[in-house]
Design a protein around this motif. Structure first.
Motif, mmCIF file in Angstrom:
data_model
loop_
_atom_site.group_PDB
_atom_site.id
_atom_site.type_symbol
_atom_site.label_atom_id
_atom_site.label_comp_id
_atom_site.label_asym_id
_atom_site.label_seq_id
_atom_site.Cartn_x
_atom_site.Cartn_y
_atom_site.Cartn_z
ATOM 1 N N VAL A 205 18.373 43.284 38.527
ATOM 2 C CA VAL A 205 19.659 43.972 38.609
ATOM 3 C C VAL A 205 20.625 43.239 37.687
ATOM 4 C CG1 VAL A 205 21.597 44.553 40.119
ATOM 5 C CG2 VAL A 205 19.251 44.743 40.962
ATOM 6 N N THR A 206 21.362 43.984 36.876
ATOM 7 C CA THR A 206 22.332 43.398 35.954
ATOM 8 C C THR A 206 23.721 43.920 36.283
ATOM 9 O OG1 THR A 206 20.664 43.322 34.211
ATOM 10 C CG2 THR A 206 22.959 43.047 33.530
ATOM 11 N N ARG A 207 24.670 43.018 36.410
ATOM 12 C CA ARG A 207 26.052 43.435 36.706
ATOM 13 C C ARG A 207 26.748 43.862 35.420
ATOM 14 N NH1 ARG A 207 30.276 40.680 40.948
ATOM 15 N NH2 ARG A 207 31.666 42.499 41.023
ATOM 16 N N LEU A 208 27.061 45.149 35.328
ATOM 17 C CA LEU A 208 27.769 45.701 34.191
ATOM 18 C C LEU A 208 29.231 45.943 34.563
ATOM 19 C CD1 LEU A 208 25.015 48.222 33.020
ATOM 20 C CD2 LEU A 208 25.394 45.875 32.244
ATOM 21 N N ASP A 209 30.021 46.469 33.629
ATOM 22 C CA ASP A 209 31.454 46.629 33.869
ATOM 23 C C ASP A 209 31.755 47.469 35.106
ATOM 24 O OD1 ASP A 209 31.948 45.131 31.653
ATOM 25 O OD2 ASP A 209 32.467 46.813 30.340
ATOM 26 N N LYS A 210 30.990 48.545 35.304
ATOM 27 C CA LYS A 210 31.307 49.488 36.366
ATOM 28 C C LYS A 210 30.203 49.647 37.405
ATOM 29 C CE LYS A 210 35.345 50.724 34.721
ATOM 30 N NZ LYS A 210 36.606 50.485 35.469
ATOM 31 N N ALA A 253 30.233 50.149 50.569
ATOM 32 C CA ALA A 253 31.684 50.041 50.754
ATOM 33 C C ALA A 253 32.453 50.618 49.567
ATOM 34 C CB ALA A 253 32.076 48.579 50.965
ATOM 35 N N LYS A 254 31.814 50.662 48.409
ATOM 36 C CA LYS A 254 32.459 51.200 47.205
ATOM 37 C C LYS A 254 32.262 52.701 47.071
ATOM 38 C CE LYS A 254 33.846 47.256 45.232
ATOM 39 N NZ LYS A 254 35.270 46.975 44.874
ATOM 40 N N LYS A 255 31.073 53.175 47.454
ATOM 41 C CA LYS A 255 30.766 54.600 47.293
ATOM 42 C C LYS A 255 29.674 54.983 48.284
ATOM 43 C CE LYS A 255 28.845 57.847 43.847
ATOM 44 N NZ LYS A 255 29.716 58.970 44.194
ATOM 45 N N ALA A 256 29.871 56.068 48.968
ATOM 46 C CA ALA A 256 28.872 56.547 49.921
ATOM 47 C C ALA A 256 27.653 57.080 49.177
ATOM 48 C CB ALA A 256 29.475 57.642 50.790
ATOM 49 N N PRO A 257 26.479 56.972 49.784
ATOM 50 C CA PRO A 257 25.268 57.506 49.140
ATOM 51 C C PRO A 257 25.423 58.990 48.828
ATOM 52 C CG PRO A 257 24.687 56.115 51.003
ATOM 53 C CD PRO A 257 26.172 56.301 51.057
ATOM 54 N N ASP A 258 24.876 59.402 47.683
ATOM 55 C CA ASP A 258 24.920 60.809 47.306
ATOM 56 C C ASP A 258 23.501 61.319 47.083
ATOM 57 O OD1 ASP A 258 24.117 59.921 44.762
ATOM 58 O OD2 ASP A 258 26.160 59.887 43.984
ATOM 59 N N ALA A 263 17.019 55.128 47.988
ATOM 60 C CA ALA A 263 16.830 54.280 49.167
ATOM 61 C C ALA A 263 18.199 53.855 49.675
ATOM 62 C CB ALA A 263 15.982 53.060 48.828
ATOM 63 N N ILE A 264 18.349 53.779 50.999
ATOM 64 C CA ILE A 264 19.622 53.377 51.598
ATOM 65 C C ILE A 264 19.345 52.314 52.650
ATOM 66 C CG2 ILE A 264 21.708 54.153 52.790
ATOM 67 C CD1 ILE A 264 21.006 57.025 51.886
ATOM 68 N N PHE A 265 19.978 51.146 52.491
ATOM 69 C CA PHE A 265 19.780 50.030 53.418
ATOM 70 C C PHE A 265 21.131 49.407 53.751
ATOM 71 C CE2 PHE A 265 15.720 50.297 51.201
ATOM 72 C CZ PHE A 265 14.795 50.164 52.233
ATOM 73 N N GLY A 266 21.815 49.935 54.731
ATOM 74 C CA GLY A 266 23.053 49.312 55.195
ATOM 75 C C GLY A 266 24.125 49.215 54.129
ATOM 76 N N ASP A 267 24.361 47.984 53.659
ATOM 77 C CA ASP A 267 25.463 47.719 52.736
ATOM 78 C C ASP A 267 25.187 48.150 51.303
ATOM 79 O OD1 ASP A 267 26.902 46.599 54.802
ATOM 80 O OD2 ASP A 267 26.314 44.544 54.331
ATOM 81 N N VAL A 268 23.916 48.441 50.979
ATOM 82 C CA VAL A 268 23.595 48.814 49.606
ATOM 83 C C VAL A 268 22.686 50.040 49.575
ATOM 84 C CG1 VAL A 268 23.787 46.413 48.815
ATOM 85 C CG2 VAL A 268 21.541 47.332 49.416
ATOM 86 N N TRP A 269 22.749 50.769 48.473
ATOM 87 C CA TRP A 269 21.820 51.879 48.288
ATOM 88 C C TRP A 269 21.397 51.936 46.827
ATOM 89 C CZ3 TRP A 269 23.527 56.456 45.601
ATOM 90 C CH2 TRP A 269 24.913 56.550 45.405
ATOM 91 N N PHE A 270 20.194 52.429 46.637
ATOM 92 C CA PHE A 270 19.597 52.552 45.318
ATOM 93 C C PHE A 270 19.761 53.989 44.836
ATOM 94 C CE2 PHE A 270 17.707 48.932 47.262
ATOM 95 C CZ PHE A 270 17.243 48.083 46.271
#
Length: 282
Positions: A205-210, A253-258, A263-270
């Motif tokens: 995973v790479t952290r990009l600007d957005k 917390a930033k955006k709900a899964p669409d 994959a959706i796991f609590g605080d993060v989703w793919f």
């Protein structure tokens, strides 16, 4: 009689070639860090075929300079890791001088030592290890590495320091949000993704600007990470195809899964949505 330094150089050369490493420092790091110094006294137990233990004929370190798993605690399934896999991961993460690496699941410190060479000069490694005995051994083994700090703590619960690379050596169903948040801009998280019993992938995973770009780049199997390996935490578990086609990670917390969620796991989703270099949806 072949000198062990020569055997180590040949081992390092093979690893670098097979990993497709572009940075010659990777070969040099594997050539200069003695693996035997991190394994305890020989003879050693080689884990053949990931299951069957085989003891080396003697304590001659020539036997451990192959692409094999060496047991650290066979009863718990803890081993020193497959050198080629780590060479491939490090080639992908591309540690640079001056960077800070957080190593989660440092074991007895062998790969922490390799990473410390790759971020020198000016860089450092924070090596987290949950098992008290392994953390003690790592601290002793790494005493001569001035840019490595061993931390006996649960990296899932701990607040990680800001990092250019978070390098994880235990399987997780999803990375904790805190690992993503610890990444500096341009930072890389490399981890074994184990969203189900049947799926094991190495992901960068790479952290990009957005956002966080996601690259599942090879199959990989690790022992579970305590506190981050329960698949029943999934709101949506991926199929293998969905896992392999995940292209970004999103903090819930930033955006709900669409509808792009793989994959959706609590605080993060793919998500299957790719990000451009500036982190915007492609």
């Amino acid at each position: 009689m072949t000198k062990i330094a020569e055997v180590r150089r040949f081992y390092a050369r093979l690893l670098a070639l097979q990993a497709g490493a572009q940075d010659p420092r990777l070969e040099k790091a594997f050539a200069t860090v003695p693996r035997e110094a991190f394994l305890g006294p020989g003879p050693w137990t080689i884990v053949a075929g990931f299951k069957h233990p085989v003891e080396t004929p003697s304590a001659d370190p020539v036997y451990i300079y192959q692409n094999n798993l060496v047991a650290l605690d066979h009863a718990k399934g803890i081993n020193n890791g497959e050198p080629l896999l780590h060479a491939m991961w490090m080639a992908r993460a591309a540690p640079r001088p001056g960077e800070h690496v957080v190593h989660v699941g440092a074991g007895t410190g062998y790969y922490s030592a390799i990473l410390s060479k790759l971020v020198a000069p000016g860089g450092s490694v924070s090596a987290y290890e949950l098992e008290a005995d392994l953390a003690k051994r790592a601290r002793e083994n790494l005493a001569g590495f001035d840019n490595v700090t061993v931390i006996h703590a649960d990296a899932v619960q701990a607040e990680l320091p800001a990092a250019d690379i978070v390098y994880v050596c235990a399987g997780v169903v999803a990375p904790p949000a805190s690992w993503l948040q610890a990444l500096k801009p341009g930072g890389r998280l490399v981890f074994p993704w184990r969203p189900s019993e049947a799926i094991g992938l190495a992901v960068m995973v790479t952290r990009l600007d957005k956002g966080f770009a996601c690259d599942p780049f090879m199959r990989s199997w690790f022992i579970p990470c305590v506190g981050a390996s329960h698949s029943d935490a999934a709101t949506k578990a991926p199929t293998r195809a969905e896992a392999e086609h995940s292209r970004s990670l999103v903090l819930t917390a930033k955006k709900a899964p669409d509808k792009t969620a793989t994959a959706i796991f609590g605080d993060v989703w793919f998500s299957s949505r790719s990000l451009t270099a500036n982190g915007r949806p492609n």
